[in-house]
Design a protein around this motif. Structure first.
Motif, PDB file in Angstrom:
ATOM      1  N   ILE A  80       0.840  -1.355  -0.091  1.00  0.00           N
ATOM      2  CA  ILE A  80      -0.021  -0.029  -0.016  1.00  0.00           C
ATOM      3  C   ILE A  80       0.888   1.149  -0.022  1.00  0.00           C
ATOM      4  CG2 ILE A  80      -1.822   1.173   1.146  1.00  0.00           C
ATOM      5  CD1 ILE A  80      -2.798  -1.165   0.320  1.00  0.00           C
ATOM      6  N   GLY A 107      11.591  13.715   4.856  1.00  0.00           N
ATOM      7  CA  GLY A 107      12.367  13.372   5.903  1.00  0.00           C
ATOM      8  C   GLY A 107      11.810  11.904   6.508  1.00  0.00           C
ATOM      9  N   ALA A 108      12.664  10.977   6.341  1.00  0.00           N
ATOM     10  CA  ALA A 108      12.648   9.612   6.542  1.00  0.00           C
ATOM     11  C   ALA A 108      12.831   9.495   8.207  1.00  0.00           C
ATOM     12  CB  ALA A 108      13.238   8.476   5.871  1.00  0.00           C
ATOM     13  N   ARG A 112      13.586   3.678   8.274  1.00  0.00           N
ATOM     14  CA  ARG A 112      12.552   3.874   7.303  1.00  0.00           C
ATOM     15  C   ARG A 112      13.374   4.173   5.860  1.00  0.00           C
ATOM     16  NH1 ARG A 112      10.191   2.121  11.040  1.00  0.00           N
ATOM     17  NH2 ARG A 112       7.993   2.864  11.624  1.00  0.00           N
ATOM     18  N   SER A 114      15.502   2.627   3.840  1.00  0.00           N
ATOM     19  CA  SER A 114      15.233   1.691   2.623  1.00  0.00           C
ATOM     20  C   SER A 114      14.112   1.834   1.996  1.00  0.00           C
ATOM     21  CB  SER A 114      15.901   0.393   3.154  1.00  0.00           C
ATOM     22  OG  SER A 114      14.954  -0.172   3.999  1.00  0.00           O
ATOM     23  N   PHE A 115      12.816   2.137   2.683  1.00  0.00           N
ATOM     24  CA  PHE A 115      11.535   2.042   1.899  1.00  0.00           C
ATOM     25  C   PHE A 115      11.547   3.137   0.932  1.00  0.00           C
ATOM     26  CE2 PHE A 115       7.307   4.111   1.631  1.00  0.00           C
ATOM     27  CZ  PHE A 115       6.681   3.260   1.093  1.00  0.00           C
TER      28      PHE A 115
HETATM   29  C1  COA Z   1       6.686   2.891   6.074  1.00  0.00           C
HETATM   30  C2  COA Z   1       5.392   2.417   5.583  1.00  0.00           C
HETATM   31  C3  COA Z   1       4.826   3.736   4.952  1.00  0.00           C
HETATM   32  C4  COA Z   1       5.723   1.292   4.402  1.00  0.00           C
HETATM   33  O1  COA Z   1       4.386   1.191   3.884  1.00  0.00           O
HETATM   34  P1  COA Z   1       3.967  -0.341   3.625  1.00  0.00           P
HETATM   35  O2  COA Z   1       2.767  -0.588   2.715  1.00  0.00           O
HETATM   36  O3  COA Z   1       3.944  -1.062   4.705  1.00  0.00           O
HETATM   37  O4  COA Z   1       5.111  -1.082   2.582  1.00  0.00           O
HETATM   38  P2  COA Z   1       5.267  -1.920   1.400  1.00  0.00           P
HETATM   39  O5  COA Z   1       4.605  -2.988   1.533  1.00  0.00           O
HETATM   40  O6  COA Z   1       4.699  -1.054   0.161  1.00  0.00           O
HETATM   41  O7  COA Z   1       6.747  -2.228   1.169  1.00  0.00           O
HETATM   42  C5  COA Z   1       7.490  -2.020  -0.008  1.00  0.00           C
HETATM   43  C6  COA Z   1       8.966  -2.430   0.409  1.00  0.00           C
HETATM   44  O8  COA Z   1       9.353  -1.243   1.089  1.00  0.00           O
HETATM   45  C7  COA Z   1      10.305  -1.817   2.196  1.00  0.00           C
HETATM   46  N1  COA Z   1       9.875  -1.433   3.437  1.00  0.00           N
HETATM   47  C8  COA Z   1       8.301  -1.502   3.762  1.00  0.00           C
HETATM   48  N2  COA Z   1       8.238  -1.126   5.059  1.00  0.00           N
HETATM   49  C9  COA Z   1       9.300  -0.807   5.507  1.00  0.00           C
HETATM   50  C10 COA Z   1       9.917  -0.206   6.859  1.00  0.00           C
HETATM   51  N3  COA Z   1       9.299   0.425   7.778  1.00  0.00           N
HETATM   52  N4  COA Z   1      11.516   0.070   6.736  1.00  0.00           N
HETATM   53  C11 COA Z   1      12.152   0.239   5.690  1.00  0.00           C
HETATM   54  N5  COA Z   1      11.801  -0.565   4.695  1.00  0.00           N
HETATM   55  C12 COA Z   1      10.402  -0.956   4.478  1.00  0.00           C
HETATM   56  C13 COA Z   1      10.434  -2.959   1.920  1.00  0.00           C
HETATM   57  O9  COA Z   1      11.646  -3.645   1.042  1.00  0.00           O
HETATM   58  C14 COA Z   1       9.453  -3.642   1.186  1.00  0.00           C
HETATM   59  O10 COA Z   1       9.289  -4.576   0.288  1.00  0.00           O
HETATM   60  P3  COA Z   1       9.034  -6.102   0.895  1.00  0.00           P
HETATM   61  O11 COA Z   1       7.792  -6.242   1.366  1.00  0.00           O
HETATM   62  O12 COA Z   1       9.176  -7.005  -0.587  1.00  0.00           O
HETATM   63  O13 COA Z   1      10.228  -6.666   1.983  1.00  0.00           O
HETATM   64  C15 COA Z   1       4.431   1.839   6.350  1.00  0.00           C
HETATM   65  O14 COA Z   1       4.992   0.627   7.192  1.00  0.00           O
HETATM   66  C16 COA Z   1       4.079   2.793   7.660  1.00  0.00           C
HETATM   67  O15 COA Z   1       2.998   3.500   7.390  1.00  0.00           O
HETATM   68  N6  COA Z   1       4.820   2.767   8.645  1.00  0.00           N
HETATM   69  C17 COA Z   1       4.414   3.770   9.808  1.00  0.00           C
HETATM   70  C18 COA Z   1       4.437   5.174   9.509  1.00  0.00           C
HETATM   71  C19 COA Z   1       5.754   5.335   8.867  1.00  0.00           C
HETATM   72  O16 COA Z   1       6.849   5.241   9.513  1.00  0.00           O
HETATM   73  N7  COA Z   1       5.913   6.152   7.668  1.00  0.00           N
HETATM   74  C20 COA Z   1       6.970   6.632   7.068  1.00  0.00           C
HETATM   75  C21 COA Z   1       7.645   7.839   7.961  1.00  0.00           C
HETATM   76  S1  COA Z   1       8.953   8.222   7.061  1.00  0.00           S
END
Ligand code: COA
Length: 138
Positions: A80, A107-108, A112, A114-115
């Motif tokens: 998502i 700002g990560a 986070r 690597s996302f």
């Molecule tokens: C970070 C966030 C936005 C990622 O969204 P998500 O829908 O969970 O992530 P996706 O399923 O699209 O992930 C795609 C890829 O990104 C990477 N990834 C996902 N979450 C990650 C995290 N928390 N940290 C680092 N890398 C991450 C992984 O490589 C993943 O691939 P994989 O599932 O094949 O391992 C979500 O976990 C979130 O809302 N976290 C809490 C709020 C937050 O921290 N937001 C970002 C603020 S900077």
């Protein structure tokens, strides 16, 4: 069914998501103004339930910022967040037609990075791109 809505300014949904990812929630008036002044946003729903959000703010020509990428915990790791980032970056591509050199910041949160790297973002660790700094609150 997962669906996307653009430029939704629903304060309750925004605050609900904020709270769900552990960031607390803003005062209603602050959220209202923040959403009103947002250039572009993406809300993701499972049927009619809000499950994700992300937004772009900025001057649309020189500097844009990606903010508040949030996916409800029970929906994380289902791509998502990727869907949200791709929509925001599509909008950036539109802006690039006017200025290909537009700068896009974010700002990560710690851990986070690597996302965001998978979308082409790099860590600003030297002066070439400007050190990352922020006005410190009290
Ligand atoms: C970070 C966030 C936005 C990622 O969204 P998500 O829908 O969970 O992530 P996706 O399923 O699209 O992930 C795609 C890829 O990104 C990477 N990834 C996902 N979450 C990650 C995290 N928390 N940290 C680092 N890398 C991450 C992984 O490589 C993943 O691939 P994989 O599932 O094949 O391992 C979500 O976990 C979130 O809302 N976290 C809490 C709020 C937050 O921290 N937001 C970002 C603020 S900077």
């Amino acid at each position: 069914m997962i669906n996307i809505n653009e430029n939704n300014k629903n304060i309750d949904e925004f605050n609900l998501l904020y709270d769900s990812v552990g960031w607390g929630s803003y005062d209603e008036n602050i959220s209202k103004k923040a959403l009103e002044n947002t250039f572009y946003s993406v809300s993701v729903y499972d049927d009619d339930k809000i499950i994700g959000y992300g937004r772009l703010i900025g001057d649309t020509i020189c500097f844009m910022y990606i903010h508040d990428i949030m996916v409800m915990p029970e929906y994380q790791s289902k791509k998502i967040g990727t869907m949200i980032m791709n929509k925001l970056l599509e909008k950036i591509e539109e802006l690039k037609k006017e200025n290909p050199d537009i700068r896009v910041y974010l700002g990560a949160s710690k851990g986070r990075e690597s996302f965001y790297e998978q979308f082409g973002f790099v860590r600003r660790i030297d002066a070439d791109l400007g050190y990352g700094m922020i006005l410190k609150g009290k």
